[in-house]
Design a protein around this motif. Sequence first.
Motif, PDB file in Angstrom:
ATOM      1  N   ASP A   1       0.844  -1.196   0.000  1.00 44.94           N
ATOM      2  CA  ASP A   1       0.000   0.000   0.000  1.00 44.94           C
ATOM      3  C   ASP A   1       0.878   1.243   0.000  1.00 44.94           C
ATOM      4  N   GLY A   2       0.554   2.173  -0.886  1.00 42.79           N
ATOM      5  CA  GLY A   2       1.316   3.408  -0.972  1.00 42.79           C
ATOM      6  C   GLY A   2       2.460   3.367  -1.964  1.00 42.79           C
ATOM      7  N   PHE A   3       2.660   2.276  -2.659  1.00 44.71           N
ATOM      8  CA  PHE A   3       3.716   2.155  -3.657  1.00 44.71           C
ATOM      9  C   PHE A   3       3.190   2.466  -5.051  1.00 44.71           C
ATOM     10  N   GLY A   4       2.424   3.533  -5.192  1.00 40.16           N
ATOM     11  CA  GLY A   4       1.932   3.927  -6.500  1.00 40.16           C
ATOM     12  C   GLY A   4       0.929   2.948  -7.063  1.00 40.16           C
ATOM     13  N   GLY A   5       0.239   2.265  -6.236  1.00 39.61           N
ATOM     14  CA  GLY A   5      -0.722   1.259  -6.666  1.00 39.61           C
ATOM     15  C   GLY A   5      -0.180  -0.108  -6.362  1.00 39.61           C
ATOM     16  N   SER A   6      -0.680  -0.712  -5.329  1.00 40.50           N
ATOM     17  CA  SER A   6      -0.120  -1.989  -4.893  1.00 40.50           C
ATOM     18  C   SER A   6      -0.319  -3.092  -5.929  1.00 40.50           C
ATOM     19  N   LEU A   7      -1.456  -3.097  -6.617  1.00 39.69           N
ATOM     20  CA  LEU A   7      -1.682  -4.151  -7.613  1.00 39.69           C
ATOM     21  C   LEU A   7      -0.709  -4.011  -8.777  1.00 39.69           C
ATOM     22  N   GLY A   8      -0.484  -2.793  -9.222  1.00 38.51           N
ATOM     23  CA  GLY A   8       0.469  -2.558 -10.310  1.00 38.51           C
ATOM     24  C   GLY A   8       1.887  -2.897  -9.913  1.00 38.51           C
ATOM     25  N   THR A   9       2.244  -2.588  -8.678  1.00 34.83           N
ATOM     26  CA  THR A   9       3.577  -2.917  -8.180  1.00 34.83           C
ATOM     27  C   THR A   9       3.779  -4.425  -8.138  1.00 34.83           C
ATOM     28  N   MET A  10       2.779  -5.132  -7.629  1.00 35.15           N
ATOM     29  CA  MET A  10       2.884  -6.596  -7.573  1.00 35.15           C
ATOM     30  C   MET A  10       2.901  -7.193  -8.975  1.00 35.15           C
ATOM     31  N   ALA A  11       2.144  -6.622  -9.900  1.00 34.08           N
ATOM     32  CA  ALA A  11       2.154  -7.119 -11.276  1.00 34.08           C
ATOM     33  C   ALA A  11       3.530  -6.925 -11.903  1.00 34.08           C
ATOM     34  N   ALA A  12       4.121  -5.773 -11.676  1.00 39.29           N
ATOM     35  CA  ALA A  12       5.458  -5.510 -12.220  1.00 39.29           C
ATOM     36  C   ALA A  12       6.479  -6.487 -11.642  1.00 39.29           C
ATOM     37  N   ILE A  13       6.415  -6.710 -10.342  1.00 41.00           N
ATOM     38  CA  ILE A  13       7.336  -7.651  -9.696  1.00 41.00           C
ATOM     39  C   ILE A  13       7.170  -9.051 -10.281  1.00 41.00           C
ATOM     40  N   SER A  14       5.940  -9.485 -10.469  1.00 38.48           N
ATOM     41  CA  SER A  14       5.706 -10.855 -10.930  1.00 38.48           C
ATOM     42  C   SER A  14       6.157 -11.064 -12.370  1.00 38.48           C
ATOM     43  N   ILE A  15       5.851 -10.127 -13.248  1.00 36.57           N
ATOM     44  CA  ILE A  15       6.230 -10.347 -14.647  1.00 36.57           C
ATOM     45  C   ILE A  15       7.732 -10.170 -14.845  1.00 36.57           C
ATOM     46  N   ILE A  16       8.344  -9.235 -14.129  1.00 39.09           N
ATOM     47  CA  ILE A  16       9.799  -9.064 -14.232  1.00 39.09           C
ATOM     48  C   ILE A  16      10.510 -10.302 -13.701  1.00 39.09           C
ATOM     49  N   THR A  17      10.008 -10.882 -12.634  1.00 38.59           N
ATOM     50  CA  THR A  17      10.611 -12.084 -12.063  1.00 38.59           C
ATOM     51  C   THR A  17      10.586 -13.240 -13.059  1.00 38.59           C
ATOM     52  N   VAL A  18       9.428 -13.515 -13.623  1.00 42.19           N
ATOM     53  CA  VAL A  18       9.309 -14.649 -14.538  1.00 42.19           C
ATOM     54  C   VAL A  18      10.090 -14.402 -15.826  1.00 42.19           C
ATOM     55  N   TYR A  19       9.992 -13.190 -16.362  1.00 39.19           N
ATOM     56  CA  TYR A  19      10.711 -12.853 -17.592  1.00 39.19           C
ATOM     57  C   TYR A  19      12.222 -12.961 -17.373  1.00 39.19           C
ATOM     58  N   SER A  20      12.697 -12.473 -16.250  1.00 38.43           N
ATOM     59  CA  SER A  20      14.135 -12.527 -15.947  1.00 38.43           C
ATOM     60  C   SER A  20      14.622 -13.963 -15.765  1.00 38.43           C
ATOM     61  N   LEU A  21      13.851 -14.763 -15.038  1.00 34.08           N
ATOM     62  CA  LEU A  21      14.246 -16.159 -14.848  1.00 34.08           C
ATOM     63  C   LEU A  21      14.291 -16.912 -16.172  1.00 34.08           C
ATOM     64  N   ASP A  22      13.348 -16.647 -17.061  1.00 35.28           N
ATOM     65  CA  ASP A  22      13.366 -17.289 -18.374  1.00 35.28           C
ATOM     66  C   ASP A  22      14.577 -16.828 -19.174  1.00 35.28           C
ATOM     67  N   HIS A  23      14.892 -15.554 -19.102  1.00 32.20           N
ATOM     68  CA  HIS A  23      16.049 -15.013 -19.815  1.00 32.20           C
ATOM     69  C   HIS A  23      17.349 -15.628 -19.288  1.00 32.20           C
ATOM     70  N   ILE A  24      17.476 -15.736 -17.974  1.00 32.44           N
ATOM     71  CA  ILE A  24      18.667 -16.351 -17.364  1.00 32.44           C
ATOM     72  C   ILE A  24      18.757 -17.823 -17.738  1.00 32.44           C
ATOM     73  N   ARG A  25      17.610 -18.517 -17.738  1.00 36.73           N
ATOM     74  CA  ARG A  25      17.590 -19.932 -18.113  1.00 36.73           C
ATOM     75  C   ARG A  25      18.104 -20.122 -19.532  1.00 36.73           C
ATOM     76  N   LYS A  26      17.677 -19.246 -20.447  1.00 34.47           N
ATOM     77  CA  LYS A  26      18.134 -19.353 -21.825  1.00 34.47           C
ATOM     78  C   LYS A  26      19.630 -19.082 -21.949  1.00 34.47           C
ATOM     79  N   LYS A  27      20.139 -18.146 -21.178  1.00 40.66           N
ATOM     80  CA  LYS A  27      21.570 -17.821 -21.231  1.00 40.66           C
ATOM     81  C   LYS A  27      22.430 -18.958 -20.673  1.00 40.66           C
ATOM     82  N   LEU A  28      21.893 -19.677 -19.685  1.00 42.27           N
ATOM     83  CA  LEU A  28      22.658 -20.744 -19.041  1.00 42.27           C
ATOM     84  C   LEU A  28      22.471 -22.109 -19.688  1.00 42.27           C
TER      85      LEU A  28
END
Length: 133
Positions: free
Chosen positions: A101-128
């Motif tokens: 709460d108070g982070f510029g929209g908690s739902l949007g913040t959580m959405a950003a965290i979730s998609i960045i996490t999955v996208y980054s893990l997939d990118h790292i998996r491909k590199k490794l």
Amino acid sequence: MDTLIILVAGVFGAISSFYLNNKLQLGGVLASSLIAVIAGGLFHFFPALLNENLTVNIPLVIMGASFNGMATNRVIKRSWIIGVSGLIFSIVYLLTGSFFDGFGGSLGTMAAISIITVYSLDHIRKKLSPSSI
């Protein structure tokens, strides 16, 4: 059982918004808002459909996860990334409560965290992977 329903709602919100955005070419904002209005309206007009906890939380989870579906398929090439990010969104939602709460929209913040996490893990998996060496 409530937890499982919330997890499925997150996956549904993300994938359905991604589908409307990219396959039906509605655009990210319209796709996400359409999913949010349908989910919110359903539980507003039929509050006894599920228990009170789910009636309050499912529309929020679907709306927040639908923000992940706003991604374009030019950036997110695999739709499973959107589904997993919806699942991660639901988990973060369940575990954090009002922490964001108070982070510029908690739902949007959580959405950003979730998609960045999955996208980054997939990118790292491909590199490794051995085929990329």
